[in-house]
Write an enzyme that holds these catalytic residues in place. Structure first.
Site, PDB file in Angstrom:
ATOM      1  N   ASN A 181       0.869  -1.304  -0.105  1.00 25.02           N
ATOM      2  CA  ASN A 181      -0.058   0.063  -0.035  1.00 25.02           C
ATOM      3  C   ASN A 181       0.947   1.153  -0.158  1.00 25.02           C
ATOM      4  O   ASN A 181       2.103   1.179   0.197  1.00 25.02           O
ATOM      5  CB  ASN A 181      -0.840  -0.098   1.194  1.00 25.02           C
ATOM      6  CG  ASN A 181      -2.070  -0.761   0.833  1.00 25.02           C
ATOM      7  OD1 ASN A 181      -2.709  -0.568  -0.076  1.00 25.02           O
ATOM      8  ND2 ASN A 181      -2.549  -1.389   2.016  1.00 25.02           N
ATOM      9  N   CYS A 184      -6.063  -4.959  -4.085  1.00 25.39           N
ATOM     10  CA  CYS A 184      -6.864  -4.800  -2.763  1.00 25.39           C
ATOM     11  C   CYS A 184      -7.994  -5.693  -2.757  1.00 25.39           C
ATOM     12  O   CYS A 184      -8.561  -5.737  -3.610  1.00 25.39           O
ATOM     13  CB  CYS A 184      -7.389  -3.405  -2.797  1.00 25.39           C
ATOM     14  SG  CYS A 184      -8.273  -2.989  -1.469  1.00 25.39           S
ATOM     15  N   TYR A 207     -13.978   2.535   3.354  1.00 26.14           N
ATOM     16  CA  TYR A 207     -12.958   3.588   3.915  1.00 26.14           C
ATOM     17  C   TYR A 207     -13.716   5.032   3.556  1.00 26.14           C
ATOM     18  O   TYR A 207     -13.306   5.838   4.114  1.00 26.14           O
ATOM     19  CB  TYR A 207     -11.895   3.661   2.866  1.00 26.14           C
ATOM     20  CG  TYR A 207     -10.475   2.531   3.364  1.00 26.14           C
ATOM     21  CD1 TYR A 207     -11.067   1.400   3.180  1.00 26.14           C
ATOM     22  CD2 TYR A 207      -9.549   3.016   3.937  1.00 26.14           C
ATOM     23  CE1 TYR A 207      -9.836   0.341   3.422  1.00 26.14           C
ATOM     24  CE2 TYR A 207      -8.617   1.828   4.576  1.00 26.14           C
ATOM     25  CZ  TYR A 207      -8.889   0.715   4.209  1.00 26.14           C
ATOM     26  OH  TYR A 207      -7.938  -0.219   4.704  1.00 26.14           O
TER      27      TYR A 207
HETATM   28  C1  G6P Z   1      -7.799  -4.000   4.530  1.00 22.78           C
HETATM   29  C2  G6P Z   1      -7.287  -3.087   3.219  1.00 22.78           C
HETATM   30  C3  G6P Z   1      -5.807  -3.282   2.954  1.00 22.78           C
HETATM   31  C4  G6P Z   1      -5.046  -2.998   4.443  1.00 22.78           C
HETATM   32  C5  G6P Z   1      -5.770  -3.936   5.591  1.00 22.78           C
HETATM   33  C6  G6P Z   1      -5.046  -3.539   6.753  1.00 22.78           C
HETATM   34  O1  G6P Z   1      -7.925  -5.368   4.022  1.00 22.78           O
HETATM   35  O2  G6P Z   1      -8.073  -3.491   2.067  1.00 22.78           O
HETATM   36  O3  G6P Z   1      -5.454  -2.407   2.291  1.00 22.78           O
HETATM   37  O4  G6P Z   1      -3.897  -3.274   4.217  1.00 22.78           O
HETATM   38  O5  G6P Z   1      -7.088  -4.060   5.696  1.00 22.78           O
HETATM   39  O6  G6P Z   1      -5.594  -4.632   7.779  1.00 22.78           O
HETATM   40  P1  G6P Z   1      -5.012  -4.603   9.215  1.00 22.78           P
HETATM   41  O7  G6P Z   1      -5.698  -5.618   9.758  1.00 22.78           O
HETATM   42  O8  G6P Z   1      -3.422  -4.657   9.172  1.00 22.78           O
HETATM   43  O9  G6P Z   1      -5.371  -3.196   9.784  1.00 22.78           O
HETATM   44 MN    MN Z   2      -6.818  -2.379   0.476  1.00 23.32          MN
END
Ligand code: G6P
Ligand code: MN
Length: 427
Positions: free
Chosen positions: A143, A165, A248
């Site tokens: 990311n 994603c 988001y």
């Molecule tokens: C979601 C988003 C990803 C991100 C992830 C983080 O899946 O789409 O882009 O990296 O969440 O998850 P976390 O458990 O590390 O907060």
């Molecule tokens: Mn993502």
């Protein structure tokens, strides 16, 4: 034909899901060499052990090699899967906490936190693009995936890259639940920018659904928010905007409320994850020693790993499969520049993603999405060049920030805090 797949960031806590994804497609990728790379030697060794044990237990024909240098990892690889967090959780904590001090949402990928992450990710991805075979496909989860993809496409022209994603998978499931529809068979046309997509068209088993009618009946559920699900806010937004928003979206439309919540919470997501990681890695180590390991699904569960492996298979086997990916716009979304990097459904086969015309962005979110795009383009340029004025422009263009003094303060503190990871800004 056997192939080599490089996995950069193979020590990641998300790897068990990737290994499961590989197992799932073992017959389609039989004979492949999997070149694991990580800068964290212990985590790298652990994941190599775990993968080898899981492949052996299920009779999967893969060879795992381990590397801490990029060159031997990438040499001869047809697919380069990138899934690392530059600076790890310590850097993520700074990304999430610095903006909050100035009254701005502190988030890993959205807003100034995502900007700082882009500044760390982009140089590494540019280097990977330089070292990889010219015909290799980079399948990128690192990311902010769309900013990284944009920087690689423009600063290493000719590179083949797809930004991934898996958010749409979880979001589609959440919407199925909220709308009272079966998750299997529900398909939404998510379009826009990564972590800022919108869906106005939804189908069940291929049949178009009447979304306005569904939203008119949608009740707003109380509570139930987790780090990745906020059904109540999502339902409110869907009713107000007349479309399905990405999870988001809450950071944009409930900005100040979220700032208050994040401040009141007291710890960042990075700190929460850091607290569980030692136990998590210990449990993976224990599983790796078993004859048929069944590692925890606590990190990167769901479809995360399968989705990435499926994209590689779609390219490799010329599957012509519909997948939602981050690619150059080239007319897919009529209200964004051709050279913007957008998230859209595309058909993926050997020649890469084939986009189709999805029309304009929905009017209620068109201006917002265009503003986010402007920020992303400036962020990619700042991250690639280390130009401070461009960096300031990026933050001033971001809908969370705008205010010049706030942008300057966050930039000043953020670039200083991350200086060890940001050689491009040292000049
Ligand atoms: C979601 C988003 C990803 C991100 C992830 C983080 O899946 O789409 O882009 O990296 O969440 O998850 P976390 O458990 O590390 O907060
Ligand atoms: Mn993502």
């Amino acid at each position: 034909m056997s192939i080599k797949i490089a996995i950069v960031g193979a020590g990641s806590g998300y790897m068990p899901g990737v290994i499961r994804g590989l197992l799932h497609r073992a017959a389609d990728l039989a004979g492949a060499e999997l070149a694991f790379h990580d800068v964290h030697r212990e985590h790298l060794a652990l994941m190599a052990r775990l993968a080898t044990a899981m492949f052996a237990a299920r009779g999967a024909d893969f060879t795992v090699t381990s590397h801490t240098e990029l060159k031997p990892t990438l040499d001869g690889a047809s697919y380069v899967f990138t899934t690392f967090r530059p600076g790890g959780m310590a850097a993520r904590h700074l990304d999430e906490s610095i903006p909050l001090k100035y009254g701005v949402v502190g988030q890993e990928t959205a807003g100034p936190g995502g900007f700082l992450m882009a500044c760390r990710s982009v140089p590494v991805l540019l280097r990977i693009a330089e070292l990889a075979d010219p015909d290799a496909w980079i399948v990128n989860y690192t990311n902010p995936t769309n900013i990284v993809t944009d920087a690689v496409l423009r600063y290493r022209p000719g590179t083949r890259i797809i930004g991934l994603c898996d958010q749409h998978v979880g979001d589609t499931e959440m919407w199925a639940e909220l709308l009272g529809l079966p998750a299997a068979g529900l398909e939404a046309d998510w379009i826009g920018l990564n972590h800022a997509t919108w869906a106005e068209r939804v189908r069940l088993h291929g049949e178009p659904l009447d979304l306005p009618a569904l939203l008119a009946d949608l009740e707003i559920p109380g509570g139930g928010a987790t780090p990745w699900r906020d059904p109540s806010r999502m339902a409110e937004l869907a009713r107000a905007l007349g479309l399905l928003p990405n999870s988001y979206a809450k950071y944009y439309f409930f900005h100040d409320e979220v700032v208050r919540e994040l401040r009141a919470k007291g710890t960042t997501r990075a700190q929460d994850i850091s607290a569980m990681l030692p136990g998590y890695y210990a449990s993976l180590a224990a599983e790796a020693a078993k004859p048929d390991p069944d590692p925890s699904r606590e990190r990167g569960g769901g479809e995360h790993g399968e989705f990435a492996v499926d994209v590689i298979c779609a390219l490799h086997r010329d599957e012509d499969r519909r997948m939602i990916v981050n690619i150059r716009n080239d007319g897919a979304i009529s209200s964004l520049d051709d050279d913007a990097v957008v998230e859209v459904p595309a058909r993926i086969g050997r020649k890469g993603p084939l986009r189709s015309a999805m029309g304009p962005l929905p009017l209620p979110v068109r201006g917002l999405t265009q503003a986010i795009w402007t920020y992303e383009r400036l962020a990619a340029d700042a991250a690639a060049t280390g130009d401070r004025r461009t960096a300031l422009q990026a933050l001033m263009a971001h809908p969370f920030v705008r205010d010049k003094h706030t942008a300057e303060r966050i930039l000043h503190e953020g670039l200083a805090a991350h200086r060890d990871h940001l050689p491009q800004f040292a000049r």
